[in-house]
Enzyme design. Structure first.
Site, PDB file in Angstrom:
ATOM      1  N   GLU A 102      43.754  34.659  41.076  1.00 43.38           N
ATOM      2  CA  GLU A 102      43.141  34.170  39.828  1.00 43.38           C
ATOM      3  C   GLU A 102      42.426  35.264  39.054  1.00 43.38           C
ATOM      4  OE1 GLU A 102      40.936  30.687  41.015  1.00 43.38           O
ATOM      5  OE2 GLU A 102      42.758  29.570  41.493  1.00 43.38           O
TER       6      GLU A 102
ATOM      7  N   GLU B 136      51.229  25.996  44.022  1.00 43.20           N
ATOM      8  CA  GLU B 136      50.177  25.049  44.425  1.00 43.20           C
ATOM      9  C   GLU B 136      50.319  23.732  43.651  1.00 43.20           C
ATOM     10  OE1 GLU B 136      46.249  26.748  44.209  1.00 43.20           O
ATOM     11  OE2 GLU B 136      46.932  28.736  44.854  1.00 43.20           O
TER      12      GLU B 136
END
Length: 625
Positions: A400, A502
């Protein structure tokens, strides 16, 4: 030389077959006809004799074109008439060039060009249109806008255009849709540059019809820039047309034609041999996150192994889990989970080495800076990567990083580059991923637009980092299928493996709605030719899951689990069988993966295995009895 496939009205085992023609300079070079129901073996032989070519099994493309049929009818009327008489195609095939709708255009561009390309789909419903009226934004900035009328519910609208700016070196340009009823804040983005044309690609789906709406452009950071728009296109697809395009990619990218040849030891072809083919493993990785809750839980393990061939550890490899206190390193849980993965021949992704969000960085690490922090991160990489070298097929290195930059704030702008370089040196065979959220979920997040992702990846690559995988988390609320596909198209230009890493649907929605949206996302991923794997974020705990569960704690399917089971059954060949023909052959289309085949002829039996991987040619496999 161009190769085109033309559908007939026939099908076999639910898959349509086609007349396939290869066109050279002004002449029909070759023409083959696939095996069709309704033709006897003698009739097929006559067709091949007339065409002087062997048969080939080929899947259909969804768009029907008439130009080559017309060419065939003029240049080779005897072939044309013969095929008509044989019932190979009907008049409907010849006159209907839109029966199955438009073929989706995967074209995308990430380089700024001095001259814009032409519009996709010849402009679609914007063909020949210029922007109709200027839209004045709240700050008085001028924006081009298109007037759209009579947009319909459920239709997938694919939008693209080329954008050029003045007044800034670069600017994040966003396309939006506005009507009296609603506003869709973002239907596509591009980082536009001064003096050249940049390609914007996106799309939208409406949950209610709009009689009148505006499609307009604006600078996301609200600076005043002049915009120029050209080659705009808006192409609608019905649900059926969208599904047909998905199935075409699945048939051509996820499956392959196979011909099994059976002969005796003298090389004589054996007609009527009984063939049984069973797919024993799948080539496409489809899996889920798991947690420590799977350890010692045999029902959970059996449920998981029955469905998935890939896994990722939800939290057990993260730094806060493996080293909660300085020097207190433990891999006990990860080791046990890895034993489960190995025992069941499941591939595993490594998630993650570092997480840039300080909230998920160990508290003791947050208190470090300078040389002490550098020493801690070096020890983390060395410890983790030496422990698990060659064990994980992927590593999410700096998770991220588009949204957070804890380590670069503390260690300088080259910190992330150092992470990738060191990880590659430690485990050179692992694919190193850049993994982030809100890349395919939306285009409204300015931190993680598709161009922001591409720019950061290229920046690290120029610095010497081995950036070999694109990770898209996919935490959706309401998916936008045309936008998902458009973003995948732009990322595909990088020619790196793309994984949806995910996938889940927000728990703010009902379980039934979660299931509907999950199916949309999974079908988008599997039907995009550049997506190499899909992982769900559905690790099961006593309290449930992060956002979406597939089962309850007794392993009874929830609606999302029913979707997964339905799709798993659809995306596998399973067990099929039949008899060899008079050429001693048996042909079928199979999903990529590993197969077992059994042949019986009289009192003789032979067993063998073969692999089916991507390829344009028919896979031929011979068995001797």
């Amino acid at each position: 030389m161009r190769f085109e496939l033309y559908p007939s009205l026939y099908s076999h085992e639910g898959l349509p077959y086609c007349l396939a023609c290869e066109q050279g300079t002004g002449l029909l070079r070759t023409c083959t006809i696939s095996l069709l129901q309704g033709l006897s073996r003698d009739q097929e032989h006559d067709v091949w004799s007339a065409l002087l070519l062997p048969a080939s099994l080929l899947p259909c493309r969804p768009s029907i074109s008439c130009s080559l049929w017309y060419h065939l009818s003029l240049s080779h009327p005897h072939w044309f008439q013969y095929l008509m008489l044989m019932g190979v195609f009907s008049f409907f095939d010849l006159v209907s060039n839109t029966a199955d709708g438009p073929l989706y255009d995967f074209s995308a561009y990430t380089q700024c060009k001095t001259r814009a390309e032409g519009p996709l789909y010849n402009g679609g419903i914007l063909k020949g249109a210029r922007w109709d009226i200027p839209r004045v934004l709240a700050d008085g900035v001028y924006s081009p806008a298109f007037v759209l009328r009579n947009l319909t519910t459920g239709t997938k609208y694919c939008f693209s255009s080329w954008v050029k700016i003045k007044g800034a070196d670069s600017a994040p340009i966003r396309a939006s849709l506005m009507s009296e009823k609603k506003t869709i804040n973002c239907v596509g983005t591009v980082t536009a540059r001064r003096g050249c044309w940049s390609f914007l690609k996106g799309g939208f789906v409406l949950d209610e019809p709009l009689d009148y709406s505006l499609l307009f452009f604006q600078n996301s950071d609200e600076r005043a820039v002049d915009l120029a728009i050209t080659s705009a296109s808006l192409q609608p697809f019905t649900d059926q047309e969208w599904s047909t395009n998905q199935q075409y990619i699945i048939n051509t990218e996820r499956k392959r034609a196979v011909t099994i040849h059976v002969a005796n030891t003298q090389g004589e072809r054996l007609q009527g041999a009984e063939i049984t083919v069973d797919q024993v493993s799948k080539d496409f990785p489809f899996g889920s996150a798991i947690a420590k809750t799977i350890l010692g839980n045999l029902p959970y393990q059996n449920w998981f192994v029955k469905r998935f061939n890939a896994a990722v550890f939800e939290n057990e490899l993260k730094w806060y889990a493996t080293e909660p206190d300085p020097g207190n390193i433990t891999y006990a849980l990860a080791d046990q989970m890895l034993e489960f993965v190995r025992a069941n021949q499941i591939v595993a992704r490594g998630h993650n080495i570092f997480w840039e969000d300080p909230k998920y960085t160990p508290a003791w690490v947050r208190n470090l800076s300078g040389p002490a922090l550098q020493s801690a991160v070096n020890n983390r990489i060395q410890s983790l990567m030496s422990k698990y070298k060659d064990e994980f097929v992927h590593w999410d290195v700096s998770n991220e990083m588009l949204h957070f930059d804890f380590y670069e704030q503390r260690l300088g702008p080259d910190a992330t580059l150092h992470f990738y370089e060191t990880a590659h040196e430690s485990d050179p065979l692992a694919t190193l991923f850049m993994n982030d959220f809100n890349v395919v979920e939306t285009c409204s997040d300015v931190n993680s637009t598709v161009d922001a992702y591409i720019s950061r990846l290229r920046e690290l690559s120029r610095g010497g980092a081995t950036m070999s995988g694109i990770g898209l988390e996919g935490h959706f609320t309401i998916p936008n299928p045309p936008l998902i596909r458009a973003i995948l198209d732009k990322l595909a230009t990088l020619q790196l493996p793309i994984w949806l890493t995910e996938i889940d649907i927000s728990n703010t929605l009902s379980k039934e709605t979660q299931a509907v949206y999950l199916e949309q996302v999974l079908r988008e991923g599997f039907s995009h030719p550049s997506v190499n794997g899909i992982m769900l974020w559905t690790a099961l705990h006593s309290y449930g899951c992060y956002q979406m569960c597939l089962t309850d704690n007794n392993f009874h399917n929830l609606p999302a689990g029913d979707v997964v089971d339905k799709i798993l059954k659809e995306w596998q060949t399973g067990e099929i069988g039949g008899q060899t023909d008079d050429h001693g052959s048996y042909s079928f289309f199979g999903f990529l993966g590993e197969y077992q085949v059994t042949v019986r002829y009289g009192n003789r039996t032979a067993n063998s295995t073969f692999s089916l991987c991507r390829g344009d040619e028919t896979r031929h496999f011979s068995i001797q009895l």
